[in-house]
Design an enzyme around this catalytic site. Structure first.
Site, PDB file in Angstrom:
ATOM      1  N   CYS A  42     -48.815   0.903 -13.769  1.00  7.03           N
ATOM      2  CA  CYS A  42     -49.619   2.129 -13.899  1.00  7.03           C
ATOM      3  C   CYS A  42     -48.780   3.359 -13.531  1.00  7.03           C
ATOM      4  O   CYS A  42     -48.189   3.419 -12.447  1.00  7.03           O
ATOM      5  CB  CYS A  42     -50.845   1.973 -12.999  1.00  7.03           C
ATOM      6  SG  CYS A  42     -51.420   3.442 -12.198  1.00  7.03           S
ATOM      7  N   CYS A  45     -49.506   5.094 -10.294  1.00 13.42           N
ATOM      8  CA  CYS A  45     -49.053   4.332  -9.117  1.00 13.42           C
ATOM      9  C   CYS A  45     -47.549   4.505  -8.936  1.00 13.42           C
ATOM     10  O   CYS A  45     -47.060   4.665  -7.816  1.00 13.42           O
ATOM     11  CB  CYS A  45     -49.367   2.847  -9.278  1.00 13.42           C
ATOM     12  SG  CYS A  45     -51.110   2.538  -9.563  1.00 13.42           S
ATOM     13  N   TRP A 432     -16.238   2.741  36.449  1.00 20.19           N
ATOM     14  CA  TRP A 432     -16.779   3.904  35.718  1.00 20.19           C
ATOM     15  C   TRP A 432     -15.834   4.305  34.581  1.00 20.19           C
ATOM     16  O   TRP A 432     -16.261   4.512  33.444  1.00 20.19           O
ATOM     17  CB  TRP A 432     -16.970   5.065  36.708  1.00 20.19           C
ATOM     18  CG  TRP A 432     -17.065   6.404  36.051  1.00 20.19           C
ATOM     19  CD1 TRP A 432     -18.144   6.916  35.403  1.00 20.19           C
ATOM     20  CD2 TRP A 432     -16.029   7.401  35.956  1.00 20.19           C
ATOM     21  NE1 TRP A 432     -17.848   8.168  34.910  1.00 20.19           N
ATOM     22  CE2 TRP A 432     -16.557   8.485  35.236  1.00 20.19           C
ATOM     23  CE3 TRP A 432     -14.708   7.474  36.415  1.00 20.19           C
ATOM     24  CZ2 TRP A 432     -15.818   9.634  34.963  1.00 20.19           C
ATOM     25  CZ3 TRP A 432     -13.974   8.619  36.138  1.00 20.19           C
ATOM     26  CH2 TRP A 432     -14.527   9.688  35.427  1.00 20.19           C
ATOM     27  N   SER A 433     -14.520   4.395  34.891  1.00 19.25           N
ATOM     28  CA  SER A 433     -13.599   4.888  33.859  1.00 19.25           C
ATOM     29  C   SER A 433     -13.417   3.854  32.748  1.00 19.25           C
ATOM     30  O   SER A 433     -13.310   4.207  31.579  1.00 19.25           O
ATOM     31  CB  SER A 433     -12.265   5.309  34.456  1.00 19.25           C
ATOM     32  OG  SER A 433     -11.634   4.172  34.977  1.00 19.25           O
ATOM     33  N   VAL A 438     -14.915   2.014  27.130  1.00 16.07           N
ATOM     34  CA  VAL A 438     -15.680   1.192  26.179  1.00 16.07           C
ATOM     35  C   VAL A 438     -16.645   2.094  25.396  1.00 16.07           C
ATOM     36  O   VAL A 438     -16.757   1.990  24.167  1.00 16.07           O
ATOM     37  CB  VAL A 438     -16.444   0.059  26.922  1.00 16.07           C
ATOM     38  CG1 VAL A 438     -17.339  -0.712  25.962  1.00 16.07           C
ATOM     39  CG2 VAL A 438     -15.464  -0.885  27.609  1.00 16.07           C
ATOM     40  N   ASN A 439     -17.322   3.013  26.098  1.00 12.22           N
ATOM     41  CA  ASN A 439     -18.241   3.941  25.405  1.00 12.22           C
ATOM     42  C   ASN A 439     -17.505   4.692  24.301  1.00 12.22           C
ATOM     43  O   ASN A 439     -18.013   4.868  23.194  1.00 12.22           O
ATOM     44  CB  ASN A 439     -18.809   4.986  26.379  1.00 12.22           C
ATOM     45  CG  ASN A 439     -19.747   4.378  27.404  1.00 12.22           C
ATOM     46  OD1 ASN A 439     -20.215   3.267  27.233  1.00 12.22           O
ATOM     47  ND2 ASN A 439     -20.006   5.111  28.480  1.00 12.22           N
ATOM     48  N   LYS A 454     -23.530   6.759  22.572  1.00 15.97           N
ATOM     49  CA  LYS A 454     -22.457   6.436  23.537  1.00 15.97           C
ATOM     50  C   LYS A 454     -21.738   7.739  23.885  1.00 15.97           C
ATOM     51  O   LYS A 454     -21.018   8.302  23.063  1.00 15.97           O
ATOM     52  CB  LYS A 454     -21.453   5.470  22.899  1.00 15.97           C
ATOM     53  CG  LYS A 454     -22.051   4.154  22.494  1.00 15.97           C
ATOM     54  CD  LYS A 454     -21.906   3.149  23.617  1.00 15.97           C
ATOM     55  CE  LYS A 454     -22.341   1.788  23.204  1.00 15.97           C
ATOM     56  NZ  LYS A 454     -23.695   1.426  23.557  1.00 15.97           N
ATOM     57  N   TRP A 457     -19.890   9.542  30.230  1.00 17.44           N
ATOM     58  CA  TRP A 457     -20.981   9.538  31.197  1.00 17.44           C
ATOM     59  C   TRP A 457     -20.455   9.794  32.615  1.00 17.44           C
ATOM     60  O   TRP A 457     -19.391   9.266  32.939  1.00 17.44           O
ATOM     61  CB  TRP A 457     -21.650   8.162  31.116  1.00 17.44           C
ATOM     62  CG  TRP A 457     -22.978   8.060  31.777  1.00 17.44           C
ATOM     63  CD1 TRP A 457     -24.199   8.219  31.213  1.00 17.44           C
ATOM     64  CD2 TRP A 457     -23.214   7.715  33.143  1.00 17.44           C
ATOM     65  NE1 TRP A 457     -25.189   8.015  32.135  1.00 17.44           N
ATOM     66  CE2 TRP A 457     -24.605   7.704  33.339  1.00 17.44           C
ATOM     67  CE3 TRP A 457     -22.395   7.420  34.234  1.00 17.44           C
ATOM     68  CZ2 TRP A 457     -25.184   7.409  34.566  1.00 17.44           C
ATOM     69  CZ3 TRP A 457     -22.961   7.135  35.461  1.00 17.44           C
ATOM     70  CH2 TRP A 457     -24.358   7.131  35.612  1.00 17.44           C
TER      71      TRP A 457
HETATM   72  P1  FAD Z   1     -24.245   0.792  28.287  1.00 15.51           P
HETATM   73  O1  FAD Z   1     -22.851   1.142  27.860  1.00 15.51           O
HETATM   74  O2  FAD Z   1     -24.581  -0.642  28.327  1.00 15.51           O
HETATM   75  O3  FAD Z   1     -24.510   1.473  29.673  1.00 15.51           O
HETATM   76  C1  FAD Z   1     -25.648   1.149  30.439  1.00 15.51           C
HETATM   77  C2  FAD Z   1     -26.045   2.331  31.284  1.00 15.51           C
HETATM   78  O4  FAD Z   1     -25.000   2.605  32.229  1.00 15.51           O
HETATM   79  C3  FAD Z   1     -26.165   3.640  30.499  1.00 15.51           C
HETATM   80  O5  FAD Z   1     -27.474   3.785  30.003  1.00 15.51           O
HETATM   81  C4  FAD Z   1     -25.855   4.697  31.529  1.00 15.51           C
HETATM   82  O6  FAD Z   1     -27.006   4.980  32.322  1.00 15.51           O
HETATM   83  C5  FAD Z   1     -24.855   4.006  32.424  1.00 15.51           C
HETATM   84  N1  FAD Z   1     -23.462   4.332  32.063  1.00 15.51           N
HETATM   85  C6  FAD Z   1     -22.947   4.620  30.853  1.00 15.51           C
HETATM   86  N2  FAD Z   1     -21.628   4.849  30.970  1.00 15.51           N
HETATM   87  C7  FAD Z   1     -21.317   4.696  32.281  1.00 15.51           C
HETATM   88  C8  FAD Z   1     -20.131   4.811  33.028  1.00 15.51           C
HETATM   89  N3  FAD Z   1     -18.968   5.151  32.449  1.00 15.51           N
HETATM   90  N4  FAD Z   1     -20.187   4.565  34.354  1.00 15.51           N
HETATM   91  C9  FAD Z   1     -21.351   4.256  34.976  1.00 15.51           C
HETATM   92  N5  FAD Z   1     -22.525   4.137  34.309  1.00 15.51           N
HETATM   93  C10 FAD Z   1     -22.499   4.356  32.982  1.00 15.51           C
HETATM   94  N6  FAD Z   1     -20.042  -4.010  22.986  1.00 15.51           N
HETATM   95  C11 FAD Z   1     -19.243  -4.016  21.882  1.00 15.51           C
HETATM   96  O7  FAD Z   1     -19.742  -3.797  20.782  1.00 15.51           O
HETATM   97  N7  FAD Z   1     -17.897  -4.251  21.982  1.00 15.51           N
HETATM   98  C12 FAD Z   1     -17.297  -4.498  23.177  1.00 15.51           C
HETATM   99  O8  FAD Z   1     -16.092  -4.724  23.252  1.00 15.51           O
HETATM  100  C13 FAD Z   1     -18.118  -4.525  24.348  1.00 15.51           C
HETATM  101  N8  FAD Z   1     -17.604  -4.824  25.566  1.00 15.51           N
HETATM  102  C14 FAD Z   1     -18.431  -4.949  26.653  1.00 15.51           C
HETATM  103  C15 FAD Z   1     -17.903  -5.349  27.882  1.00 15.51           C
HETATM  104  C16 FAD Z   1     -18.742  -5.538  28.967  1.00 15.51           C
HETATM  105  C17 FAD Z   1     -18.172  -6.010  30.279  1.00 15.51           C
HETATM  106  C18 FAD Z   1     -20.141  -5.306  28.848  1.00 15.51           C
HETATM  107  C19 FAD Z   1     -21.056  -5.524  30.032  1.00 15.51           C
HETATM  108  C20 FAD Z   1     -20.670  -4.890  27.636  1.00 15.51           C
HETATM  109  C21 FAD Z   1     -19.825  -4.717  26.535  1.00 15.51           C
HETATM  110  N9  FAD Z   1     -20.326  -4.310  25.301  1.00 15.51           N
HETATM  111  C22 FAD Z   1     -19.513  -4.269  24.196  1.00 15.51           C
HETATM  112  C23 FAD Z   1     -21.704  -3.837  25.193  1.00 15.51           C
HETATM  113  C24 FAD Z   1     -21.750  -2.292  25.272  1.00 15.51           C
HETATM  114  O9  FAD Z   1     -20.787  -1.792  26.199  1.00 15.51           O
HETATM  115  C25 FAD Z   1     -23.103  -1.786  25.727  1.00 15.51           C
HETATM  116  O10 FAD Z   1     -23.447  -2.415  26.929  1.00 15.51           O
HETATM  117  C26 FAD Z   1     -24.220  -2.033  24.741  1.00 15.51           C
HETATM  118  O11 FAD Z   1     -23.844  -1.483  23.470  1.00 15.51           O
HETATM  119  C27 FAD Z   1     -25.515  -1.350  25.211  1.00 15.51           C
HETATM  120  O12 FAD Z   1     -25.256   0.045  25.346  1.00 15.51           O
HETATM  121  P2  FAD Z   1     -26.171   1.049  26.158  1.00 15.51           P
HETATM  122  O13 FAD Z   1     -26.443   2.240  25.301  1.00 15.51           O
HETATM  123  O14 FAD Z   1     -27.328   0.362  26.721  1.00 15.51           O
HETATM  124  O15 FAD Z   1     -25.250   1.598  27.362  1.00 15.51           O
END
Ligand code: FAD
Length: 501
Positions: A42, A45, A432-433, A438-439, A454, A457
């Site tokens: 139709c 639609c 932290w660093s 990773v972020n 990401k 932070w």
């Molecule tokens: P996340 O990065 O998990 O952070 C969680 C919370 O921590 C944030 O909401 C914030 O409040 C706080 N935060 C953020 N940055 C910092 C900081 N610098 N210091 C202190 N606090 C902080 N994923 C991949 O795809 N590839 C990888 O190689 C990978 N490696 C990882 C290694 C480890 C050891 C872990 C635990 C996780 C890894 N991940 C990886 C997963 C990824 O890093 C995130 O954890 C996931 O994508 C969820 O992200 P999120 O937005 O919840 O924040």
């Protein structure tokens, strides 16, 4: 007849009705359902289908209260369904109340609008005619009075209240209420310009406008979160007001550490992740013992959780066998009868680590948070070994973390720089660093939750003094300030106990 593909696909946010699912979707649903009965041949639609798809995208947040469906009445298998609902022409739209009975034929929309905005308003009108039982996920849509708002926190268990002030012919308040219904920590109510007591009390002059109520501070108009959430202020008033509300939720959640996330991480790590290892031996077994050791020493848990961790840690240490089967570890975790007042939560509940979709955030977020908390707690407890917590984390991640690629990346970072911990850098700052490294690597990756980008932070909104500018104009971290911030942010006094079972 030939069977043709219909006008909608699974990616359209529209439930596609078939003889197999029609009863389960329409009968006794907890959400109201709005169904388009169409024929794929139709022309009207075909012309209407982009509007129905746009509407579905536009109101996808409303799903728990009201959802859209469609059925192709030109498909021979669907013909008995369409005739059973007395559909004679196409497209026909019908509204089914939540908890509709099997014999309900739905309520036909007569002369419905052909644009998204008009349809959205029509859906709200229909929702307001909804009799009891009201869809449980749908907040009240009627206007609020001063008395209700004055007593709001006595009867509602939320942290924030947003009030949308508007004229009586405006739909924006109801739209924002529905847009925000999935955010648990914020309630939205609408107040009319004629509600003089509240309008005068708050000095409201613009309609529509949004006021946010903080129980601790009183009422004020919140603007500070725009820079975090990037509201597009050029967009419609509805989007702008929804964005203000989302900002509050996101800023609020983002800026705190919840015990519920830490306990959920323990649950997932001990009951799900380790369960993948039928037998644990050698260095992996030592890694597990180290993990329990730092948990017992530094996890700032509730007594009931600590009792369980201590009893399992002692049992692990006292065992003589060189191998551990997961089933015996599970028995130890379950064996709460012999250890009084000891238990882990029996499910996960993400709060600060809640993603905007089920596959985002959750456990990996909890893992980072857990180890940030543990490094800070170890410092507060004056641990003599600066590497104790991060070595335990390194080993846990290396042997057990389910994301194997993450484990490899983390191990590479550890090999590169962990030896400097305790001499050039403190464990709190090292973690932290590395987390920021990773972020940085993951920014823009498919695993990034668009609602939680990401970022490096903490952002300036959380810690302005952590950020500095070099004479060359480049950004620089003020590490002393960062360290002070991390010590507060991850301290046991700052942990929130909301949302615990
Ligand atoms: P996340 O990065 O998990 O952070 C969680 C919370 O921590 C944030 O909401 C914030 O409040 C706080 N935060 C953020 N940055 C910092 C900081 N610098 N210091 C202190 N606090 C902080 N994923 C991949 O795809 N590839 C990888 O190689 C990978 N490696 C990882 C290694 C480890 C050891 C872990 C635990 C996780 C890894 N991940 C990886 C997963 C990824 O890093 C995130 O954890 C996931 O994508 C969820 O992200 P999120 O937005 O919840 O924040």
């Amino acid at each position: 007849f030939t069977t043709k593909a219909g006008l909608y696909t699974a990616s359209d946010q529209i439930v596609i009705l078939t003889p197999d699912n029609v009863d389960s979707v329409l009968v006794n649903s907890t959400a109201a359902m709005v169904v388009e009965f169409y024929a794929s041949w139709c022309g009207h639609c075909i012309a209407f289908s982009p509007v129905w798809k746009s509407l579905a995208r536009d109101i996808k947040e409303w799903k728990p209260a009201m959802d859209l469906a469609a059925i192709d009445c030109a498909n021979p298998v669907n013909i008995p369904i369409c005739s059973g609902f007395d559909v004679k022409g196409y497209p026909t739209l019908k509204f089914f109340h939540a908890y509709s009975k099997a014999d309900s034929k739905g309520q036909v929309f007569k002369a419905f609008p052909r644009d998204v905005r008009g349809l959205r308003h029509k859906l709200i009108d229909l929702m307001e005619t909804h009799k009891d039982p009201w869809p449980p996920a749908c907040p009240p849509l009627e206007t609020a009075s001063k008395v209700e708002i004055d007593n709001f926190f006595d009867t509602n268990n939320v942290e924030h209240l947003a009030l949308i002030f508007e004229m009586s012919n405006s739909y924006v308040g109801r739209e924002v209420i529905l847009d925000m219904l999935q955010y648990e920590n914020l309630a939205v109510r609408r107040v009319l310009n004629t509600e003089e007591g509240l309008v005068t009390k708050l000095g409201v002059t613009d309609f529509p406008s949004c006021y946010l109520y903080y129980p601790i501070f009183g009422i004020f108009f919140q603007k500070t979160c725009y820079s975090v959430y990037h509201c597009n202020l050029g967009d419609s008033v509805r989007k702008m007001l929804t964005c203000v509300c989302v900002c509050v939720c996101v800023c609020h959640i983002r800026s705190r550490v919840y015990m519920a996330d830490l306990e959920s991480t323990l649950y997932y790590s001990l009951r799900v992740e380790l369960a993948a290892h039928t037998v644990i031996k050698g260095e992996a077994l030592s890694a597990l013992q180290e993990y329990f050791t730092v948990l017992v020493k530094y996890f700032p848990g509730r007594p009931v959780v600590m009792n369980l961790l201590k009893s399992v840690a002692t049992w692990l240490k006292d065992r003589k066998d060189s191998e551990l089967s997961y089933s015996s570890l599970k028995d130890a975790l379950d064996n709460t009868a012999e250890v009084p007042n000891a238990a882990l939560p029996d499910s996960v509940r993400w709060v600060g680590c809640q993603g905007s979709k089920p596959h985002f955030r959750g456990y990996p977020c909890g893992m980072w948070t857990l180890f940030h908390v543990l490094t800070v707690q170890a410092k507060e407890a004056a641990s003599k070994d600066p590497q104790e917590v991060i070595q335990a984390m390194r080993l846990y991640v290396y042997y057990f973390f389910g994301c194997r690629e993450c484990a490899t990346h983390f191990e590479n970072m550890a090999m590169e720089s962990m030896s400097q911990v305790g001499t050039w850098i403190t464990p709190v700052l090292w973690l932290w660093s590395r987390h920021n490294q990773v972020n940085n690597r993951l920014a823009g990756a498919p695993s990034e939750d668009p609602r939680f980008p990401k970022i490096q932070w903490p952002p300036p909104e959380l810690c302005p003094s952590c950020h500095g500018v070099k004479p060359t104009g480049e950004h620089t971290w003020q590490q002393e300030e960062v360290l002070a911030f991390l010590h507060t942010h991850f301290s046991s006094e700052h942990l929130l106990s909301d949302y615990l079972e």
